[in-house]
Design a protein around this motif. Structure first.
Motif, PDB file in Angstrom:
ATOM      1  N   GLY A 126       0.795  -1.221   0.000  1.00  0.00           N
ATOM      2  CA  GLY A 126       0.000   0.000   0.000  1.00  0.00           C
ATOM      3  C   GLY A 126       0.830   1.275   0.000  1.00  0.00           C
ATOM      4  O   GLY A 126       0.319   2.357  -0.315  1.00  0.00           O
ATOM      5  N   SER A 127       2.125   1.159   0.341  1.00  0.00           N
ATOM      6  CA  SER A 127       2.977   2.351   0.355  1.00  0.00           C
ATOM      7  C   SER A 127       3.346   2.745  -1.077  1.00  0.00           C
ATOM      8  O   SER A 127       3.294   1.931  -2.000  1.00  0.00           O
ATOM      9  N   THR A 128       3.719   4.026  -1.256  1.00  0.00           N
ATOM     10  CA  THR A 128       4.050   4.516  -2.596  1.00  0.00           C
ATOM     11  C   THR A 128       5.429   5.176  -2.609  1.00  0.00           C
ATOM     12  O   THR A 128       5.924   5.652  -1.582  1.00  0.00           O
ATOM     13  N   ILE A 129       6.019   5.179  -3.794  1.00  0.00           N
ATOM     14  CA  ILE A 129       7.288   5.861  -4.051  1.00  0.00           C
ATOM     15  C   ILE A 129       7.085   6.667  -5.329  1.00  0.00           C
ATOM     16  O   ILE A 129       6.504   6.162  -6.301  1.00  0.00           O
ATOM     17  N   VAL A 130       7.523   7.910  -5.327  1.00  0.00           N
ATOM     18  CA  VAL A 130       7.336   8.754  -6.508  1.00  0.00           C
ATOM     19  C   VAL A 130       8.689   9.081  -7.131  1.00  0.00           C
ATOM     20  O   VAL A 130       9.707   9.154  -6.446  1.00  0.00           O
ATOM     21  N   PHE A 131       8.689   9.281  -8.449  1.00  0.00           N
ATOM     22  CA  PHE A 131       9.917   9.496  -9.209  1.00  0.00           C
ATOM     23  C   PHE A 131       9.793  10.758 -10.056  1.00  0.00           C
ATOM     24  O   PHE A 131       8.745  11.016 -10.635  1.00  0.00           O
ATOM     25  N   GLY A 132      10.869  11.490 -10.152  1.00  0.00           N
ATOM     26  CA  GLY A 132      10.905  12.726 -10.920  1.00  0.00           C
ATOM     27  C   GLY A 132      11.436  13.863 -10.068  1.00  0.00           C
ATOM     28  O   GLY A 132      11.594  13.740  -8.842  1.00  0.00           O
ATOM     29  N   ASP A 133      11.726  15.006 -10.706  1.00  0.00           N
ATOM     30  CA  ASP A 133      12.340  16.135  -9.993  1.00  0.00           C
ATOM     31  C   ASP A 133      11.392  16.788  -8.991  1.00  0.00           C
ATOM     32  O   ASP A 133      11.833  17.341  -7.981  1.00  0.00           O
ATOM     33  N   ASP A 134      10.093  16.724  -9.261  1.00  0.00           N
ATOM     34  CA  ASP A 134       9.118  17.381  -8.378  1.00  0.00           C
ATOM     35  C   ASP A 134       8.204  16.323  -7.765  1.00  0.00           C
ATOM     36  O   ASP A 134       7.267  15.843  -8.421  1.00  0.00           O
ATOM     37  N   PRO A 135       8.440  15.950  -6.486  1.00  0.00           N
ATOM     38  CA  PRO A 135       7.629  14.897  -5.859  1.00  0.00           C
ATOM     39  C   PRO A 135       6.143  15.224  -5.835  1.00  0.00           C
ATOM     40  O   PRO A 135       5.303  14.318  -5.802  1.00  0.00           O
ATOM     41  N   ALA A 136       5.795  16.510  -5.862  1.00  0.00           N
ATOM     42  CA  ALA A 136       4.383  16.884  -5.866  1.00  0.00           C
ATOM     43  C   ALA A 136       3.718  16.583  -7.206  1.00  0.00           C
ATOM     44  O   ALA A 136       2.492  16.437  -7.283  1.00  0.00           O
ATOM     45  N   HIS A 137       4.533  16.531  -8.264  1.00  0.00           N
ATOM     46  CA  HIS A 137       4.022  16.219  -9.605  1.00  0.00           C
ATOM     47  C   HIS A 137       4.937  15.149 -10.231  1.00  0.00           C
ATOM     48  O   HIS A 137       5.736  15.444 -11.136  1.00  0.00           O
ATOM     49  N   PRO A 138       4.867  13.914  -9.741  1.00  0.00           N
ATOM     50  CA  PRO A 138       5.813  12.878 -10.178  1.00  0.00           C
ATOM     51  C   PRO A 138       5.633  12.468 -11.643  1.00  0.00           C
ATOM     52  O   PRO A 138       4.522  12.539 -12.187  1.00  0.00           O
ATOM     53  N   VAL A 139       6.732  12.065 -12.241  1.00  0.00           N
ATOM     54  CA  VAL A 139       6.701  11.512 -13.599  1.00  0.00           C
ATOM     55  C   VAL A 139       6.116  10.103 -13.566  1.00  0.00           C
ATOM     56  O   VAL A 139       5.422   9.670 -14.489  1.00  0.00           O
ATOM     57  N   MET A 140       6.396   9.403 -12.445  1.00  0.00           N
ATOM     58  CA  MET A 140       5.919   8.026 -12.306  1.00  0.00           C
ATOM     59  C   MET A 140       5.760   7.717 -10.824  1.00  0.00           C
ATOM     60  O   MET A 140       6.498   8.248  -9.985  1.00  0.00           O
ATOM     61  N   GLU A 185       3.279  -1.793  -8.589  1.00  0.00           N
ATOM     62  CA  GLU A 185       2.515  -1.410  -9.786  1.00  0.00           C
ATOM     63  C   GLU A 185       2.829   0.041 -10.101  1.00  0.00           C
ATOM     64  O   GLU A 185       2.721   0.912  -9.244  1.00  0.00           O
ATOM     65  N   PHE A 186       3.251   0.283 -11.349  1.00  0.00           N
ATOM     66  CA  PHE A 186       3.624   1.630 -11.767  1.00  0.00           C
ATOM     67  C   PHE A 186       2.439   2.342 -12.414  1.00  0.00           C
ATOM     68  O   PHE A 186       1.654   1.726 -13.151  1.00  0.00           O
ATOM     69  N   SER A 187       2.342   3.635 -12.149  1.00  0.00           N
ATOM     70  CA  SER A 187       1.382   4.485 -12.861  1.00  0.00           C
ATOM     71  C   SER A 187       2.155   5.668 -13.458  1.00  0.00           C
ATOM     72  O   SER A 187       3.081   6.190 -12.834  1.00  0.00           O
ATOM     73  N   TYR A 188       1.780   6.076 -14.652  1.00  0.00           N
ATOM     74  CA  TYR A 188       2.557   7.061 -15.415  1.00  0.00           C
ATOM     75  C   TYR A 188       1.724   7.495 -16.613  1.00  0.00           C
ATOM     76  O   TYR A 188       0.723   6.859 -16.962  1.00  0.00           O
ATOM     77  N   ASP A 189       2.145   8.548 -17.250  1.00  0.00           N
ATOM     78  CA  ASP A 189       1.553   8.966 -18.522  1.00  0.00           C
ATOM     79  C   ASP A 189       2.476   8.545 -19.654  1.00  0.00           C
ATOM     80  O   ASP A 189       3.700   8.628 -19.521  1.00  0.00           O
ATOM     81  N   GLY A 190       1.895   8.109 -20.761  1.00  0.00           N
ATOM     82  CA  GLY A 190       2.705   7.796 -21.929  1.00  0.00           C
ATOM     83  C   GLY A 190       3.137   6.342 -21.977  1.00  0.00           C
ATOM     84  O   GLY A 190       2.392   5.436 -21.614  1.00  0.00           O
ATOM     85  N   ILE A 191       4.390   6.120 -22.388  1.00  0.00           N
ATOM     86  CA  ILE A 191       4.931   4.777 -22.620  1.00  0.00           C
ATOM     87  C   ILE A 191       5.928   4.442 -21.518  1.00  0.00           C
ATOM     88  O   ILE A 191       6.842   5.231 -21.228  1.00  0.00           O
TER      89      ILE A 191
END
Length: 353
Positions: free
Chosen positions: A111-125, A141-147
């Motif tokens: 149930g815990s999450t990890i966010v990726f990208g330069d801005d944790p408030a608006h993660p890339v993944m 399970e990953f969630s993201y926009d695009g490919i």
């Protein structure tokens, strides 16, 4: 070579000075050294990798693993605390769910999450832990926009082996020049010595170039912990041999040519298929956990190229299954004396009968 003996883990140990572990690749791939070993006699000679042309003959088939290493190491943060987390992709389970290693695992319950990208408030993944495994393993399970692969290439790092401490300037140097099928967590390193030019010379000599796929898992670095090697359980890896590749290999056999494997991953694929089909070569795909060790009855491979492997590893045992334990350890002792470079970015061996 068949050896009827029950071996202990210590039987596959050897002394390796730390300074012989190669930290960076050579400027030119094919200028690495090549220790040529006759598996039957134990005789060896010192060459360079480009000398492999002397040993491959018209009518042979050279088999290569075309798996490509994923930038499988991701650095992210836990949105609740801002703490750092590392996620290492091992294999895709289904859809966007992957089997991974998460550090620190104890802070990654279901149930815990990890966010990726330069801005944790608006993660890339974002990765959400959806299952737990032993040894710090997690299904996420990953969630993201695009490919997904585009996001992974944007965010991920190459997962170099733990014994390499130097930063890799050119990520492509941890890929073979013929890599094309994404899926490995580590490189099939024997293939790192090939250049397009040298492969062209091999083809021009009348050697068939044949590709297969085995996605290398990080289990390849997992140490053997059981003193009795018979008790060791191998990790599973996905493999695939196409109809066209199988046909080429059968043609090689029919004309009396040899099947020469590049690396232990190619060996594992070919021998899995040979063992499954009573020595025959057929198109096939699936998961293999084959453990090749002394006493193994070889089915397909006639000769192979390989790097120098870690002491007490299943890969040393695999090579010993072909050469006999004494022959390979004597060759390794010579390589240490002559200051060959060891492991992933190190030098190579060509082993034949």
């Amino acid at each position: 070579m068949t050896e009827e003996k029950h071996y202990q883990l210590s039987d596959f140990d050897y002394h390796l000075p730390q300074e012989l572990i190669a930290q960076t690749p050579l400027k030119d791939r094919d200028t690495s050294r090549l220790l040529v070993l006759n598996a039957d006699t134990g005789a060896y000679e010192d060459k360079h990798f480009y000398d492999i042309l002397e040993y491959l003959q018209p009518g042979d088939a050279l088999v290569m693993n075309n798996s490509r290493v994923l930038p499988a190491r991701l650095h992210g943060v836990r949105p609740e605390t801002g703490g750092h987390a590392e996620v290492l992709l091992l294999r895709q389970d289904h859809d966007d769910v992957w089997e991974t290693l998460v550090k620190p695992a104890k802070k990654s319950p279901i149930g815990s999450t990890i966010v990726f990208g330069d801005d944790p408030a608006h993660p890339v993944m974002t990765a959400t832990v959806v299952g737990e495994l032993e040894h710090g393993g997690r299904f996420v399970e990953f969630s993201y926009d695009g490919i997904f692969m585009e996001r992974l290439n944007e965010l991920g790092e190459m997962p170099l082996p733990p014994y390499i401490k130097e930063k890799l300037d050119d990520q492509e140097r941890y890929q073979t020049v013929y890599s094309k099928v994404d899926g490995s967590a580590a490189a099939p390193t024997a293939g790192l010595h090939w250049t397009p030019e040298l492969l062209q010379k091999v083809a021009d000599k009348g050697v068939d170039l044949v590709e297969l796929t085995l996605h290398v898992g990080l289990g390849t670095f997992r140490p053997v912990e059981e003193d009795n090697i018979e008790d060791h359980k191998m990790h599973s890896e996905f493999y695939q041999l196409s109809e066209d590749a199988a046909a080429k290999l059968n043609q090689t056999r029919a004309r009396g040519g040899r099947i020469v494997a590049t690396g232990t991953t190619s060996i594992r694929t070919l021998e899995t298929i040979g063992s499954k089909f009573a020595g025959e070569i057929q198109a096939d795909s699936g998961w293999t956990d084959i453990f090749i060790k002394p006493g193994y009855q070889w089915q397909v491979v006639d000769a192979f190229i390989t790097n120098f492997h870690l002491p007490k590893s299943t890969l040393v045992m695999l090579v010993a299954a072909f050469t006999g334990r004494e022959n390979i350890l004597n060759a390794y002792e010579h390589a240490v004396e002559e200051k060959y470079r060891f492991f992933s970015f190190g030098d190579a061996m060509y082993i034949h009968r």
